[in-house]
Design a protein around this motif. Structure first.
Motif, PDB file in Angstrom:
ATOM      1  N   LYS A 138      71.109  -7.418  65.096  1.00 52.56           N
ATOM      2  CA  LYS A 138      71.713  -8.578  64.422  1.00 52.56           C
ATOM      3  C   LYS A 138      70.913  -9.839  64.713  1.00 52.56           C
ATOM      4  O   LYS A 138      70.617 -10.626  63.810  1.00 52.56           O
ATOM      5  CB  LYS A 138      73.162  -8.730  64.896  1.00 52.56           C
ATOM      6  CG  LYS A 138      73.888  -9.923  64.343  1.00 52.56           C
ATOM      7  CD  LYS A 138      75.301  -9.946  64.899  1.00 52.56           C
ATOM      8  CE  LYS A 138      76.062 -11.171  64.538  1.00 52.56           C
ATOM      9  NZ  LYS A 138      77.421 -11.154  65.076  1.00 52.56           N
TER      10      LYS A 138
ATOM     11  N   ASN B   1      72.823 -16.402  56.628  1.00 51.49           N
ATOM     12  CA  ASN B   1      72.791 -16.364  58.089  1.00 51.49           C
ATOM     13  C   ASN B   1      74.191 -16.483  58.679  1.00 51.49           C
ATOM     14  O   ASN B   1      74.544 -15.765  59.618  1.00 51.49           O
ATOM     15  CB  ASN B   1      71.877 -17.466  58.617  1.00 51.49           C
ATOM     16  CG  ASN B   1      71.219 -17.078  59.917  1.00 51.49           C
ATOM     17  OD1 ASN B   1      71.764 -16.321  60.703  1.00 51.49           O
ATOM     18  ND2 ASN B   1      70.048 -17.607  60.136  1.00 51.49           N
TER      19      ASN B   1
ATOM     20  N   TRP C 223      74.254 -25.772  61.765  1.00 54.18           N
ATOM     21  CA  TRP C 223      74.340 -25.113  60.463  1.00 54.18           C
ATOM     22  C   TRP C 223      75.215 -25.911  59.509  1.00 54.18           C
ATOM     23  O   TRP C 223      74.898 -26.041  58.318  1.00 54.18           O
ATOM     24  CB  TRP C 223      74.893 -23.692  60.593  1.00 54.18           C
ATOM     25  CG  TRP C 223      73.931 -22.699  61.171  1.00 54.18           C
ATOM     26  CD1 TRP C 223      74.115 -21.954  62.302  1.00 54.18           C
ATOM     27  CD2 TRP C 223      72.640 -22.335  60.674  1.00 54.18           C
ATOM     28  NE1 TRP C 223      73.026 -21.153  62.510  1.00 54.18           N
ATOM     29  CE2 TRP C 223      72.106 -21.357  61.525  1.00 54.18           C
ATOM     30  CE3 TRP C 223      71.898 -22.740  59.574  1.00 54.18           C
ATOM     31  CZ2 TRP C 223      70.861 -20.777  61.318  1.00 54.18           C
ATOM     32  CZ3 TRP C 223      70.648 -22.165  59.380  1.00 54.18           C
ATOM     33  CH2 TRP C 223      70.139 -21.201  60.238  1.00 54.18           C
TER      34      TRP C 223
ATOM     35  N   LYS D 180      69.003 -12.196  61.967  1.00 51.23           N
ATOM     36  CA  LYS D 180      69.329 -13.625  61.888  1.00 51.23           C
ATOM     37  C   LYS D 180      68.112 -14.489  62.197  1.00 51.23           C
ATOM     38  O   LYS D 180      67.899 -15.522  61.565  1.00 51.23           O
ATOM     39  CB  LYS D 180      70.473 -13.967  62.851  1.00 51.23           C
ATOM     40  CG  LYS D 180      71.826 -13.507  62.363  1.00 51.23           C
ATOM     41  CD  LYS D 180      72.926 -13.832  63.334  1.00 51.23           C
ATOM     42  CE  LYS D 180      73.035 -15.264  63.739  1.00 51.23           C
ATOM     43  NZ  LYS D 180      73.281 -16.240  62.689  1.00 51.23           N
TER      44      LYS D 180
ATOM     45  N   LEU E  14      69.952 -19.181  52.172  1.00 58.88           N
ATOM     46  CA  LEU E  14      69.598 -18.561  53.456  1.00 58.88           C
ATOM     47  C   LEU E  14      70.551 -18.991  54.566  1.00 58.88           C
ATOM     48  O   LEU E  14      70.885 -18.193  55.448  1.00 58.88           O
ATOM     49  CB  LEU E  14      68.151 -18.893  53.829  1.00 58.88           C
ATOM     50  CG  LEU E  14      67.085 -18.218  52.973  1.00 58.88           C
ATOM     51  CD1 LEU E  14      65.707 -18.801  53.283  1.00 58.88           C
ATOM     52  CD2 LEU E  14      67.101 -16.721  53.180  1.00 58.88           C
TER      53      LEU E  14
ATOM     54  N   PHE F  23      67.957 -22.961  64.649  1.00 61.22           N
ATOM     55  CA  PHE F  23      66.992 -21.927  65.010  1.00 61.22           C
ATOM     56  C   PHE F  23      66.691 -21.951  66.508  1.00 61.22           C
ATOM     57  O   PHE F  23      66.770 -20.925  67.190  1.00 61.22           O
ATOM     58  CB  PHE F  23      65.715 -22.125  64.189  1.00 61.22           C
ATOM     59  CG  PHE F  23      64.612 -21.160  64.490  1.00 61.22           C
ATOM     60  CD1 PHE F  23      64.691 -19.861  64.043  1.00 61.22           C
ATOM     61  CD2 PHE F  23      63.506 -21.552  65.213  1.00 61.22           C
ATOM     62  CE1 PHE F  23      63.664 -18.950  64.312  1.00 61.22           C
ATOM     63  CE2 PHE F  23      62.479 -20.660  65.483  1.00 61.22           C
ATOM     64  CZ  PHE F  23      62.561 -19.364  65.039  1.00 61.22           C
TER      65      PHE F  23
ATOM     66  N   ILE G 280      76.044 -13.197  58.032  1.00 57.16           N
ATOM     67  CA  ILE G 280      75.617 -12.163  58.984  1.00 57.16           C
ATOM     68  C   ILE G 280      76.292 -12.380  60.329  1.00 57.16           C
ATOM     69  O   ILE G 280      76.768 -11.435  60.961  1.00 57.16           O
ATOM     70  CB  ILE G 280      74.077 -12.155  59.147  1.00 57.16           C
ATOM     71  CG1 ILE G 280      73.415 -11.670  57.875  1.00 57.16           C
ATOM     72  CG2 ILE G 280      73.650 -11.305  60.332  1.00 57.16           C
ATOM     73  CD1 ILE G 280      71.907 -11.868  57.851  1.00 57.16           C
ATOM     74  N   ALA G 281      76.369 -13.619  60.759  1.00 61.06           N
ATOM     75  CA  ALA G 281      76.967 -13.920  62.064  1.00 61.06           C
ATOM     76  C   ALA G 281      78.427 -13.485  62.133  1.00 61.06           C
ATOM     77  O   ALA G 281      78.881 -12.965  63.153  1.00 61.06           O
ATOM     78  CB  ALA G 281      76.863 -15.413  62.354  1.00 61.06           C
TER      79      ALA G 281
ATOM     80  N   VAL H  76      65.848 -14.503  59.065  1.00 66.76           N
ATOM     81  CA  VAL H  76      66.419 -15.338  57.994  1.00 66.76           C
ATOM     82  C   VAL H  76      66.280 -16.817  58.354  1.00 66.76           C
ATOM     83  O   VAL H  76      65.883 -17.645  57.523  1.00 66.76           O
ATOM     84  CB  VAL H  76      67.896 -14.957  57.742  1.00 66.76           C
ATOM     85  CG1 VAL H  76      68.570 -15.956  56.807  1.00 66.76           C
ATOM     86  CG2 VAL H  76      67.993 -13.554  57.178  1.00 66.76           C
ATOM     87  N   ALA H  77      66.580 -17.153  59.602  1.00 69.10           N
ATOM     88  CA  ALA H  77      66.483 -18.553  60.036  1.00 69.10           C
ATOM     89  C   ALA H  77      65.034 -19.036  60.030  1.00 69.10           C
ATOM     90  O   ALA H  77      64.762 -20.188  59.661  1.00 69.10           O
ATOM     91  CB  ALA H  77      67.091 -18.723  61.423  1.00 69.10           C
TER      92      ALA H  77
END
Length: 113
Positions: A67, A105, A16, A71, A101, A44, A108-109, A74-75
Motif C-alpha cells: 500500500k 491517493n 492533502w 501511494k 491523483l 509526500f 487508496i489510504a 501516485v504521490a
C-alpha cells in the motif's frame, strides 16, 4: 513516539486537504497554484516520514508495504506534475490530473485494508 506519529498523520491529512481545496478554488480556470504544489509536496514528505516512523517504532503498527509503495508512486507523480507544470499559464489541464491523483491517493489510504 505515538504522539509524534499522530501529529504527523494530522499534518499529512491537512496537506492533502490544502491541495484539494486549492484545486477546488480554481477549478473553473484550472491552474497549479503554489498551495497545490506545496500541499502535495508536504504530504509526500510527511508520508515518507510516517512510513519511517512506523517501520522503526515498536509503538506504531508496521505499515503495509504494498500500500505504501502504491501511494508513494501516485504521490510522486502528483508532486512531479504539480511542480513541473506550475508555471504554465491558465488554463492548465494538468491541474485536473493532479487533483485526480490526490483523490486516488486518499481513496487508496481509506479503502485499501
Amino acid at each position: 513516539m505515538q504522539t509524534l506519529y499522530n501529529v504527523l498523520v494530522v499534518l499529512h491529512i491537512i496537506s492533502w486537504v490544502v491541495a484539494l481545496v486549492s484545486y477546488a478554488s480554481v477549478v473553473r480556470r484550472p491552474q497549479i497554484t503554489p498551495w497545490i504544489a506545496h500541499g502535495v509536496g508536504a504530504a509526500f514528505v510527511l508520508g515518507i516520514a510516517l512510513t519511517g516512523i512506523a517501520s522503526a517504532s515498536d509503538a506504531v503498527a508496521d505499515p503495509n508495504n504494498a500500500k505504501v509503495g502504491v501511494k508513494l508512486l501516485v504521490a510522486l507523480v502528483a508532486v512531479g506534475l504539480a511542480h513541473g507544470t506550475r508555471r504554465r499559464p491558465s488554463p492548465n489541464p494538468v491541474a485536473h490530473v493532479v487533483a485526480a491523483l490526490i483523490v486516488v491517493n486518499v481513496a487508496i489510504a481509506y479503502l485499501w485494508t
